[in-house]
Design a protein around this motif. Structure first.
Motif, PDB file in Angstrom:
ATOM      1  N   LEU A 191       0.820  -1.164   0.015  1.00  0.00           N
ATOM      2  CA  LEU A 191      -0.032   0.038  -0.025  1.00  0.00           C
ATOM      3  C   LEU A 191       1.138   1.234   0.173  1.00  0.00           C
ATOM      4  O   LEU A 191       1.218   1.625   1.130  1.00  0.00           O
ATOM      5  N   THR A 192       1.078   2.007  -1.454  1.00  0.00           N
ATOM      6  CA  THR A 192       1.856   3.063  -1.437  1.00  0.00           C
ATOM      7  C   THR A 192       1.331   3.978  -2.039  1.00  0.00           C
ATOM      8  O   THR A 192       0.186   3.781  -2.894  1.00  0.00           O
ATOM      9  N   ARG A 214      -4.292  -9.294   4.972  1.00  0.00           N
ATOM     10  CA  ARG A 214      -4.006  -7.687   4.922  1.00  0.00           C
ATOM     11  C   ARG A 214      -2.827  -7.634   4.029  1.00  0.00           C
ATOM     12  O   ARG A 214      -2.360  -8.549   3.339  1.00  0.00           O
ATOM     13  N   LEU A 215      -2.816  -6.329   3.314  1.00  0.00           N
ATOM     14  CA  LEU A 215      -1.697  -6.192   2.302  1.00  0.00           C
ATOM     15  C   LEU A 215      -0.463  -5.588   2.835  1.00  0.00           C
ATOM     16  O   LEU A 215      -0.796  -5.066   4.339  1.00  0.00           O
ATOM     17  N   ALA A 216       0.509  -5.507   2.544  1.00  0.00           N
ATOM     18  CA  ALA A 216       1.783  -4.937   3.112  1.00  0.00           C
ATOM     19  C   ALA A 216       1.782  -3.662   3.204  1.00  0.00           C
ATOM     20  O   ALA A 216       1.185  -2.834   2.349  1.00  0.00           O
ATOM     21  N   LYS A 217       2.562  -3.111   4.412  1.00  0.00           N
ATOM     22  CA  LYS A 217       2.668  -1.730   4.582  1.00  0.00           C
ATOM     23  C   LYS A 217       4.173  -1.471   4.089  1.00  0.00           C
ATOM     24  O   LYS A 217       5.002  -2.383   4.345  1.00  0.00           O
ATOM     25  N   PRO A 218       4.581  -0.182   3.661  1.00  0.00           N
ATOM     26  CA  PRO A 218       5.903  -0.357   3.188  1.00  0.00           C
ATOM     27  C   PRO A 218       6.993  -0.557   4.077  1.00  0.00           C
ATOM     28  O   PRO A 218       8.049  -0.901   4.218  1.00  0.00           O
ATOM     29  N   GLU A 219       6.673  -0.280   5.631  1.00  0.00           N
ATOM     30  CA  GLU A 219       7.547  -0.341   6.663  1.00  0.00           C
ATOM     31  C   GLU A 219       7.955  -1.938   6.817  1.00  0.00           C
ATOM     32  O   GLU A 219       8.867  -2.564   7.292  1.00  0.00           O
ATOM     33  N   GLU A 220       6.843  -2.864   6.326  1.00  0.00           N
ATOM     34  CA  GLU A 220       7.392  -4.223   6.504  1.00  0.00           C
ATOM     35  C   GLU A 220       8.141  -4.650   5.368  1.00  0.00           C
ATOM     36  O   GLU A 220       9.155  -5.498   5.737  1.00  0.00           O
ATOM     37  N   VAL A 221       8.162  -3.933   4.186  1.00  0.00           N
ATOM     38  CA  VAL A 221       9.132  -4.462   3.208  1.00  0.00           C
ATOM     39  C   VAL A 221      10.760  -3.819   3.784  1.00  0.00           C
ATOM     40  O   VAL A 221      11.535  -4.377   3.785  1.00  0.00           O
ATOM     41  N   ALA A 222      10.449  -2.620   4.353  1.00  0.00           N
ATOM     42  CA  ALA A 222      11.539  -2.168   4.981  1.00  0.00           C
ATOM     43  C   ALA A 222      12.412  -3.049   5.787  1.00  0.00           C
ATOM     44  O   ALA A 222      13.391  -3.254   5.934  1.00  0.00           O
ATOM     45  N   GLY A 223      11.518  -3.770   6.676  1.00  0.00           N
ATOM     46  CA  GLY A 223      11.922  -4.598   7.705  1.00  0.00           C
ATOM     47  C   GLY A 223      12.754  -5.684   7.238  1.00  0.00           C
ATOM     48  O   GLY A 223      13.773  -6.141   7.728  1.00  0.00           O
ATOM     49  N   PRO A 242      10.537 -13.538  -0.751  1.00  0.00           N
ATOM     50  CA  PRO A 242       9.096 -13.107  -0.791  1.00  0.00           C
ATOM     51  C   PRO A 242       8.712 -12.178   0.210  1.00  0.00           C
ATOM     52  O   PRO A 242       8.886 -12.707   1.372  1.00  0.00           O
ATOM     53  N   VAL A 243       8.063 -11.081   0.239  1.00  0.00           N
ATOM     54  CA  VAL A 243       7.381 -10.340   1.350  1.00  0.00           C
ATOM     55  C   VAL A 243       5.984  -9.989   0.835  1.00  0.00           C
ATOM     56  O   VAL A 243       5.607  -8.900   0.282  1.00  0.00           O
ATOM     57  N   ASN A 244       5.118 -11.078   1.220  1.00  0.00           N
ATOM     58  CA  ASN A 244       3.870 -11.077   0.288  1.00  0.00           C
ATOM     59  C   ASN A 244       2.611 -11.625   1.426  1.00  0.00           C
ATOM     60  O   ASN A 244       1.423 -12.001   1.040  1.00  0.00           O
ATOM     61  N   GLY A 245       3.044 -11.761   2.717  1.00  0.00           N
ATOM     62  CA  GLY A 245       2.095 -12.345   3.518  1.00  0.00           C
ATOM     63  C   GLY A 245       1.592 -13.843   3.338  1.00  0.00           C
ATOM     64  O   GLY A 245       0.696 -14.254   4.132  1.00  0.00           O
ATOM     65  N   GLY A 246       2.308 -14.715   2.553  1.00  0.00           N
ATOM     66  CA  GLY A 246       2.165 -15.996   2.262  1.00  0.00           C
ATOM     67  C   GLY A 246       1.267 -16.102   1.077  1.00  0.00           C
ATOM     68  O   GLY A 246       0.552 -17.573   0.855  1.00  0.00           O
ATOM     69  N   ILE A 247       0.747 -15.016   0.233  1.00  0.00           N
ATOM     70  CA  ILE A 247      -0.027 -15.426  -0.970  1.00  0.00           C
ATOM     71  C   ILE A 247       0.566 -16.386  -1.858  1.00  0.00           C
ATOM     72  O   ILE A 247       0.064 -16.961  -2.538  1.00  0.00           O
TER      73      ILE A 247
END
Length: 250
Positions: A191-192, A214-223, A242-247
């Motif tokens: 979500l950007t 839920r969809l990712a926030k930028p801070e979670e990719v940064a992590g 992958p940073v996609n919540g398991g999709i």
């Protein structure tokens, strides 16, 4: 000890979205950060203020990383300011034609390929000699889940991001003996500003398909990016994360 004490990081395309969140998080972890932007100066200066609020140094550098000249400006100014480069986050958003393959021209398709790969190629080729001189370095290239899982209209974007992922493997193999690691972070939908105008039905569908709902926030990719460049993490090389919540768990 801070995860990035005494480190200098370049984050391309860091005036907004994932890049902005990454610049701030790396600063919180102890790094001095170069905030690169192409046209969003106002937003870049806001990111600079957040970086400096952590107590770390920041520098805003305007450069179009689609060109070799822009890359040279970015890297030369960074070395002039900080004397070294420990971390490169290749994140700049390269625009692309969103349409079916049968309606796309070669010019539209190759524009994305050339600029996506050209940016990564020139940046890495310019930064690596500096990292070699220092005896270490960490490179993170940003790909996309669309590089492995196609979606209608994203053929130019997905193909270019797949090229980035393969490019990273070759860098990991060649640069590993020089103590330079290269890895890939592959976000799903985040979500950007770049995605906020997409159809809400599409966002809702992806939310429902994602195990985390839920969809990712930028801070979670940064992590995830921080986890790859932190001082304690020195033996992951050539990984595609992958940073996609398991999709997509392939």
């Amino acid at each position: 000890m801070e995860a990035l004490q005494n480190k200098v990081a370049i984050v391309t395309g860091s005036s907004r979205g994932i890049g902005a969140a990454t610049a701030v998080l790396l600063a919180k972890a102890g790094a001095d950060v170069v905030i690169n932007y192409h046209s969003s100066e106002k937003e870049a200066l806001k990111v600079l203020a957040k970086v400096e609020a952590t107590g770390q140094k920041g520098k805003v550098i305007q450069a179009d990383v689609r060109s070799a000249e822009g890359v040279k400006t970015l890297v030369d100014e960074t070395i002039r300011e900080f004397g070294k480069i420990d971390i490169l986050i290749n994140n700049a958003n390269i625009d692309f034609a969103f349409k079916p393959f049968t309606e796309m021209s070669w010019e539209e398709f190759s524009y994305k390929l050339n600029n996506e790969m050209g940016s990564a190629f020139h940046l890495c080729q310019k930064v690596v000699p500096q990292m070699e001189k220092q005896g270490e370095g960490k490179i993170v290239l940003i790909s996309s889940s669309l590089s492995r899982t196609p979606s209608q209209g994203f053929i130019a974007h997905g193909t270019a991001k797949a090229a980035i992922a393969t490019f990273a493997k070759y860098l990991a193999q060649e640069l590993g003996p020089k103590n330079i690691v290269t890895n890939v972070i592959s976000p799903g939908l985040v979500l950007t500003d770049a995605t906020k105008d997409q159809p809400s039905e599409m966002h809702e569908m992806l939310r429902n398909l994602t195990p985390l709902q839920r969809l990712a926030k930028p801070e979670e990719v940064a992590g995830a990016i921080l986890s790859l460049v932190a001082d304690w993490n020195a033996h992951i090389n050539g990984a595609y994360i992958p940073v996609n919540g398991g999709i997509d768990m392939s």
